[in-house]
Write a protein that holds these residues in place. Structure first.
Motif, PDB file in Angstrom:
ATOM      1  N   THR A  69       0.830  -1.217   0.000  1.00 40.94           N
ATOM      2  CA  THR A  69       0.000   0.000   0.000  1.00 40.94           C
ATOM      3  C   THR A  69       0.862   1.264   0.000  1.00 40.94           C
ATOM      4  N   LYS A  70       2.148   1.115   0.340  1.00 38.07           N
ATOM      5  CA  LYS A  70       3.046   2.276   0.364  1.00 38.07           C
ATOM      6  C   LYS A  70       3.632   2.586  -1.020  1.00 38.07           C
ATOM      7  N   ILE A  71       3.337   1.745  -2.013  1.00 37.20           N
ATOM      8  CA  ILE A  71       3.815   2.019  -3.379  1.00 37.20           C
ATOM      9  C   ILE A  71       2.982   3.159  -3.962  1.00 37.20           C
ATOM     10  N   PRO A  72       3.606   4.285  -4.330  1.00 36.37           N
ATOM     11  CA  PRO A  72       2.847   5.457  -4.805  1.00 36.37           C
ATOM     12  C   PRO A  72       2.135   5.195  -6.138  1.00 36.37           C
ATOM     13  N   VAL A  73       1.172   6.039  -6.438  1.00 36.92           N
ATOM     14  CA  VAL A  73       0.475   6.008  -7.720  1.00 36.92           C
ATOM     15  C   VAL A  73       1.487   6.303  -8.835  1.00 36.92           C
ATOM     16  N   ASN A  74       1.394   5.595  -9.956  1.00 37.97           N
ATOM     17  CA  ASN A  74       2.278   5.755 -11.123  1.00 37.97           C
ATOM     18  C   ASN A  74       3.741   5.425 -10.829  1.00 37.97           C
ATOM     19  N   HIS A 119       5.334   2.515 -10.971  1.00 36.67           N
ATOM     20  CA  HIS A 119       5.949   1.644 -11.978  1.00 36.67           C
ATOM     21  C   HIS A 119       6.194   2.381 -13.288  1.00 36.67           C
ATOM     22  N   GLU A 120       5.232   3.189 -13.687  1.00 33.16           N
ATOM     23  CA  GLU A 120       5.381   3.938 -14.943  1.00 33.16           C
ATOM     24  C   GLU A 120       6.570   4.892 -14.859  1.00 33.16           C
ATOM     25  N   GLU A 121       6.691   5.600 -13.734  1.00 33.90           N
ATOM     26  CA  GLU A 121       7.797   6.553 -13.577  1.00 33.90           C
ATOM     27  C   GLU A 121       9.141   5.843 -13.540  1.00 33.90           C
ATOM     28  N   ASN A 122       9.211   4.722 -12.839  1.00 29.51           N
ATOM     29  CA  ASN A 122      10.457   3.954 -12.785  1.00 29.51           C
ATOM     30  C   ASN A 122      10.876   3.471 -14.168  1.00 29.51           C
ATOM     31  N   TYR A 177      11.798  11.716 -30.121  1.00 31.79           N
ATOM     32  CA  TYR A 177      11.836  13.111 -30.560  1.00 31.79           C
ATOM     33  C   TYR A 177      10.795  13.408 -31.636  1.00 31.79           C
ATOM     34  N   GLN A 178      10.089  12.366 -32.110  1.00 33.57           N
ATOM     35  CA  GLN A 178       9.151  12.564 -33.214  1.00 33.57           C
ATOM     36  C   GLN A 178       7.705  12.272 -32.813  1.00 33.57           C
ATOM     37  N   ASN A 179       7.536  11.416 -31.818  1.00 30.18           N
ATOM     38  CA  ASN A 179       6.194  10.955 -31.457  1.00 30.18           C
ATOM     39  C   ASN A 179       5.887  11.355 -30.013  1.00 30.18           C
ATOM     40  N   GLU A 180       4.985  12.298 -29.837  1.00 32.02           N
ATOM     41  CA  GLU A 180       4.685  12.795 -28.486  1.00 32.02           C
ATOM     42  C   GLU A 180       3.952  11.761 -27.624  1.00 32.02           C
ATOM     43  N   ASN A 181       3.435  10.713 -28.270  1.00 30.94           N
ATOM     44  CA  ASN A 181       2.712   9.668 -27.530  1.00 30.94           C
ATOM     45  C   ASN A 181       3.583   8.443 -27.244  1.00 30.94           C
ATOM     46  N   ILE A 182       4.891   8.550 -27.499  1.00 32.84           N
ATOM     47  CA  ILE A 182       5.741   7.365 -27.409  1.00 32.84           C
ATOM     48  C   ILE A 182       5.760   6.770 -26.002  1.00 32.84           C
ATOM     49  N   ASN A 183       5.707   7.594 -24.954  1.00 34.42           N
ATOM     50  CA  ASN A 183       5.720   7.057 -23.588  1.00 34.42           C
ATOM     51  C   ASN A 183       4.571   6.082 -23.359  1.00 34.42           C
ATOM     52  N   ASP A 184       3.362   6.515 -23.725  1.00 34.60           N
ATOM     53  CA  ASP A 184       2.184   5.657 -23.537  1.00 34.60           C
ATOM     54  C   ASP A 184       2.263   4.406 -24.406  1.00 34.60           C
ATOM     55  N   GLU A 185       2.761   4.571 -25.621  1.00 31.00           N
ATOM     56  CA  GLU A 185       2.830   3.436 -26.544  1.00 31.00           C
ATOM     57  C   GLU A 185       3.837   2.382 -26.056  1.00 31.00           C
ATOM     58  N   ILE A 186       4.987   2.838 -25.558  1.00 35.28           N
ATOM     59  CA  ILE A 186       6.002   1.906 -25.062  1.00 35.28           C
ATOM     60  C   ILE A 186       5.518   1.219 -23.788  1.00 35.28           C
ATOM     61  N   LEU A 187       4.902   1.976 -22.895  1.00 29.28           N
ATOM     62  CA  LEU A 187       4.367   1.371 -21.662  1.00 29.28           C
ATOM     63  C   LEU A 187       3.339   0.296 -21.987  1.00 29.28           C
ATOM     64  N   THR A 234       2.843  -8.087 -14.950  1.00 27.65           N
ATOM     65  CA  THR A 234       3.380  -7.690 -16.256  1.00 27.65           C
ATOM     66  C   THR A 234       4.840  -7.259 -16.139  1.00 27.65           C
ATOM     67  N   SER A 235       5.483  -7.163 -17.285  1.00 31.86           N
ATOM     68  CA  SER A 235       6.887  -6.719 -17.286  1.00 31.86           C
ATOM     69  C   SER A 235       7.000  -5.232 -16.947  1.00 31.86           C
ATOM     70  N   LEU A 236       5.914  -4.476 -17.088  1.00 28.72           N
ATOM     71  CA  LEU A 236       5.934  -3.088 -16.617  1.00 28.72           C
ATOM     72  C   LEU A 236       6.243  -3.067 -15.129  1.00 28.72           C
ATOM     73  N   GLU A 237       5.591  -3.929 -14.368  1.00 27.68           N
ATOM     74  CA  GLU A 237       5.799  -3.990 -12.921  1.00 27.68           C
ATOM     75  C   GLU A 237       7.148  -4.621 -12.582  1.00 27.68           C
ATOM     76  N   SER A 238       7.492  -5.710 -13.258  1.00 27.90           N
ATOM     77  CA  SER A 238       8.748  -6.405 -12.919  1.00 27.90           C
ATOM     78  C   SER A 238       9.966  -5.560 -13.292  1.00 27.90           C
ATOM     79  N   GLN A 239       9.931  -4.930 -14.476  1.00 28.03           N
ATOM     80  CA  GLN A 239      11.060  -4.087 -14.888  1.00 28.03           C
ATOM     81  C   GLN A 239      11.216  -2.889 -13.952  1.00 28.03           C
ATOM     82  N   SER A 240      10.086  -2.329 -13.528  1.00 26.44           N
ATOM     83  CA  SER A 240      10.110  -1.215 -12.581  1.00 26.44           C
ATOM     84  C   SER A 240      10.754  -1.626 -11.264  1.00 26.44           C
TER      85      SER A 240
END
Length: 421
Positions: free
Chosen positions: A139-144, A146-149, A352-362, A388-394
């Motif tokens: 419960t001490k893991i903050p919101v976002n 994994h995404e930020e990490n 540098y070309q795609n402003e949505n790349i963060n969401d797409e990669i996640l 998911t690997s989002l959580e494990s990689q984080s």
């Protein structure tokens, strides 16, 4: 108490009360605590305070003891000329130049909960999987968190890739080859495989990639495995390697991969021909990887990749194995390649070309299941759900960069623990 902890408490305003007074008894209102400066110079920049009905704007310097100002010789440094407030844990001596210039000193000793010190000391002393293990809960893991990490990890990896691009004249295909080789080498041979890949002009790879025997011969020859052929297939590889050396003026260079502590399926003799088959089967490999819209497309690229037939009943040169089966890529290995090589380059290429790349990669990381390793097992023991690997990689990134280093003051989980009453 140390200066790093004091800066942390000031930045996050972790105080029992905010009725601040300077050492002369004047009320101080902190209008802006300033921006934490992690480079040289004052600790907090662009701060603003109100004292004696005056509003002062400038910088704030923090010390454990006021005498540290003298010890650090700040008065001789022009970077410290615009100090509007000296914040200390303990005011052990009056600083004459501050008195002369009417610069107030704020002592924080009575504004900090003593439990904070104890918690911080306990975190640093613990020799557990993570320092906060005894008080940790998911419960001490903050919101976002994994995404930020993960985005931090990708940005760090991206800087490495950009440095490689600079060395290789912005040739993305060549750099992709180098990073794929690194991943195929796993932990034991990663840097060695990358060294082998970088020793070959990628133009040569492009010219011979339609001939798998030549691709293998080039990789085997540079690895020093063809000097004494032990069977007819080795003689073919040796002949092709000698031909390539002469045709492309390849310098005499030998880079020996390691076999120590590797299971036979991970022998470099298996992984290098699998890498060769990848480039043989996909003549436009870079384009396919960069334009892939989901992880299923990437999985499909690796689906039929395997070492050449010679390796069906071999794990090493000249030694026939009792195990006779194609040496294909496992799902876990494919996902390891996708996570560690393809997605970081895909992120770098598009950032540098795609402003949505963060969401797409996640999204890619969310589509791939969690890795299985000792770090993830320990996190799961603490009650963290990892699918998911989002959580494990984080969590792998966080463990290496924060938990192992006991960097609790810069950790979102550590912040929650220290701030709890």
């Amino acid at each position: 108490m140390n200066e790093k902890l004091l800066q942390y408490l000031w930045n996050f305003k972790v105080f029992t009360h905010f009725n601040f007074q300077d050492t002369d008894g004047n009320l101080i209102e902190i209008l802006d605590f300033g921006k934490w400066n992690t480079d040289s110079g004052p600790d907090f920049l662009m701060a603003k305070i109100k004292i004696r009905n005056l509003i002062l704007a400038g910088n704030i310097e923090l010390h454990v003891k006021s005498s540290d100002w003298i010890f650090h010789q700040h008065s001789k440094d022009p970077a410290y000329q615009n100090i509007i407030l000296h914040v200390v844990f303990q005011n052990d001596v009056d600083i004459k130049e501050f008195k002369d210039q009417n610069i107030p000193t704020l002592e924080l000793r009575d504004h900090i909960d003593k439990n904070v010190f104890q918690k911080y000391e306990n975190l640093l002393k613990e020799n557990l999987f993570i320092p906060c293990e005894k008080v940790f809960s998911s419960t001490k893991i903050p919101v976002n968190f994994h995404e930020e990490n993960l985005l931090k990890k990708l940005e760090e990896k991206s800087l490495e890739i950009e440095a490689d691009l600079l060395r290789h004249k912005n040739n993305y295909e060549a750099v992709m080859f180098h990073h794929l080789a690194y991943s195929f080498g796993l932990k034991v041979n990663a840097s060695i495989f990358k060294q082998i890949a970088e020793s070959i002009d990628f133009n040569i790879i492009n010219k011979i990639r339609q001939n798998k025997t030549q691709l293998e011969a080039l990789l085997f020859g540079i690895s020093g495995w063809l000097e004494n052929p032990q069977d007819s297939q080795m003689k073919i590889w040796k002949r092709e390697f000698e031909f390539l050396k002469a045709k492309y003026t390849i310098p005499e260079i030998t880079i020996h991969p390691k076999f120590l502590r590797l299971r036979p399926p991970n022998f470099p003799t298996i992984r290098l021909p699998q890498l060769a088959d990848l480039y043989f089967q996909h003549q436009n490999l870079f384009s396919k990887m960069i334009t892939a819209e989901n992880s299923s497309v990437l999985h499909q690229i690796f689906k039929d990749i395997k070492a050449s037939e010679y390796w069906d009943n071999h794990f090493n040169f000249g030694k026939i194995s009792t195990i006779n089966q194609p040496k294909v890529l496992t799902k876990d290995f494919i996902e390891l390649i996708i996570l560690n090589a393809i997605l970081p380059i895909k992120y770098t290429y598009h950032k540098y070309q795609n402003e949505n790349i963060n969401d797409e990669i996640l999204k890619f990381y969310n589509e791939i299941q969690s890795e299985k390793n000792s770090v993830i097992i320990e996190w799961k023991k603490l009650g963290v759900k990892i699918k998911t690997s989002l959580e494990s990689q984080s969590l792998i990134y966080h463990f290496k960069n924060y938990c192992e280093a006991k960097n609790c003051l810069n950790c979102g989980i550590g912040f929650k623990i220290l701030k709890e009453s």
